[in-house]
Design an enzyme around this catalytic site. Structure first.
Site, short mmCIF file in Angstrom:
data_model
loop_
_atom_site.label_atom_id
_atom_site.label_comp_id
_atom_site.label_asym_id
_atom_site.label_seq_id
_atom_site.Cartn_x
_atom_site.Cartn_y
_atom_site.Cartn_z
CG ASP A 1 -3.43 -7.97 6.31
OD1 ASP A 1 -3.72 -8.94 5.61
OD2 ASP A 1 -2.82 -6.97 5.87
CE LYS B 1 1.96 1.47 7.23
NZ LYS B 1 1.33 0.25 7.79
CG ASP C 1 -2.01 -0.44 5.91
OD1 ASP C 1 -2.72 -1.46 5.91
OD2 ASP C 1 -0.77 -0.47 5.73
CG ASP D 1 3.71 -3.93 7.91
OD1 ASP D 1 3.96 -2.73 7.74
OD2 ASP D 1 4.33 -4.84 7.35
CE1 TYR E 1 14.63 4.92 14.69
CE2 TYR E 1 13.71 2.96 15.71
CZ TYR E 1 14.80 3.71 15.34
OH TYR E 1 16.06 3.27 15.64
CD GLN F 1 -3.05 -0.95 2.19
OE1 GLN F 1 -3.51 0.16 2.40
NE2 GLN F 1 -3.52 -2.03 2.79
#
Length: 445
Positions: free
Chosen positions: A340, A178, A197, A355, A279, A162
């Site tokens: 996931d 993100k 996400d 993740d 990070y 993604q």
């Protein structure tokens, strides 16, 4: 009339007790068969493949759970039912919680930092199965630097499927960004892995991991950036995926699920894009397929969903430390509802909680099968169990709310998500209690 009503109530009570006993009895039978003694074989190194001969023997051996685990929904129903009758110790605040509450909260408060030394400090923290030390007093300085340090460059990330951006902060220090795709109140329906996400899930997951002393999640903080202002810093490859829609600067990136028809854009009022700064953990990371990986096909189940002796198979292929890491991860993922984790990554041979963006999609659904590593193996680290109990009786969200309020993008969760966390913690308590009723303290490692 009164006597008739009394008899009806009495019969209803008896029927309810019978159902509860049946469910608990079923769960006990299930646990007894799952906790089969291990064969005395030399442990395999983590990630080493199973030999063909071993595989043939396993497939032909009798599986004591073959029939019962096909009714996994009954096991999960027993967990839910048992949660309603937990002892007061699981429903009241732990006395030790009040001693650690303020110490944990203080580590998240922003602190001054030295731009010339801050990255050297944080990059020296990661050790085996640890991204930050316990109760690290300089964490607040690192959070402030991640939120405030100027951006010197922007390019696409080659990690994952993604859209993620790599930001170069002054130092230099490279971090992941993100972006926000959803409003806080939006509920993600569908499968447990549906949707894109969630940036807020990454931030809250980091907060929760530190609270639970699972300090292997990447440091995460909320930050707003301007795509338009940073356009001169974007590399040419990423610039080709940027466009203007209704006066808003947008980007769709280049990745497996990136689509020009699905860009993310600056907010029309603020001209900025919210997101999570993550990070980047230094060192060599090694990727493995999770034993509890889903098929991502609603018509086909994975082996762990149908094989009652699955934990015995996993025991033969993984080191005890990694198996316990995966059970820690399962408890953590169940709380945030991240279904996931199809792969996991290790650093120095220990699992990292990377993740976490698929968490907190739907506060009204609890996918109990995320807990399969726990209720199939019936083992958990004693330190993890004691830490979980510290946050009983509403303490989990009492502290998490306070930490979340310190982030620049607060509120990070809706009230429904906080309530869901408390409900799911009771289900974890329930599962462990059902295991201990049958196996006693042997399950604590």
């Amino acid at each position: 009339m009164t006597r008739c009503t009394f008899y009806k109530l009495f019969l209803l009570l008896c029927l309810s007790l019978a159902i509860i006993c049946c469910l608990n009895g079923y769960f006990m039978h299930y646990l007894q068969s799952t906790f089969a003694p291990r064969k005395l074989v030399e442990p395999r190194k983590h990630g080493s493949p199973r030999s063909p001969a071993s595989s043939r023997t396993t497939n032909q051996s009798h599986n004591p759970l073959g029939e019962s685990f096909n009714n996994a929904h009954l096991v999960q129903a027993a967990i839910v039912q048992n949660a309603t009758t937990l002892k007061p110790e699981f429903r009241n605040k732990h006395t030790s919680y009040f001693r650690i509450r303020q110490a944990i909260l203080n580590t998240f408060r922003l602190q001054p930092y030295n731009s010339s030394t801050i990255w050297k400090t944080v990059n020296a923290w990661p050790k085996r199965n640890e991204v930050i030390p316990a109760l690290e007093p300089k964490l607040g300085s690192v959070l402030a630097a991640l939120r405030r340090e100027p951006i010197r460059g922007v390019k696409k990330s080659r990690r994952g499927t993604q859209l993620k951006l790599v930001l170069e902060l002054s130092g230099p220090q490279y971090v992941l960004f993100k972006p926000r795709w959803y409003e806080r109140e939006e509920i993600i329906n569908g499968t447990v892995y549906s949707g894109k996400d969630r940036h807020n899930a990454e931030i809250v997951s980091f907060h929760l991991a530190v609270m639970l002393n699972l300090r292997s999640a990447p440091i995460a903080v909320g930050r707003s950036i301007s795509l338009r202002d940073h356009l001169p810093l974007v590399d040419e490859e990423l610039r080709q995926t940027m466009l203007v829609i209704d006066g808003r600067q947008c980007i769709y990136g280049s990745c497996h699920y990136c689509r020009q028809s699905e860009p993310v854009c600056d907010d029309p009022q603020t001209g900025t894009l919210d997101g999570a700064i993550l990070y980047t953990i230094p060192g060599k990371l090694v990727k493995y397929r999770s034993p509890w990986q889903r098929t991502y096909n609603t018509e086909r189940k994975a082996e762990w969903e149908t094989n009652g002796g699955y934990c015995t198979l996993v025991n033969r292929t993984l080191s005890p430390a990694i198996l316990l890491d995966l059970i820690d991860a399962a408890v953590f993922d169940f709380l945030i509802q991240n279904g996931d984790r199809h792969h996991y990554e290790t650093r120095d041979g220990r699992l990292l909680l990377l993740d976490n963006g698929k968490g907190f999609g739907n506060p009204f659904v609890d996918h109990l099968d995320i807990l399969a590593p726990l209720y199939q193996c019936c083992m958990i680290r004693d330190t993890t169990w004691k830490r979980l109990k510290l946050f009983s009786g509403g303490a989990l969200t009492d502290l998490l709310r306070e930490i979340d309020r310190l982030d620049a993008l607060q509120p990070l969760l809706t009230e429904a998500h906080y309530l869901a966390l408390e409900r799911r913690l009771l289900y974890v308590f329930s599962t462990v209690q059902l295991c201990t009723q049958k196996h006693g303290n042997k399950m604590f490692k």
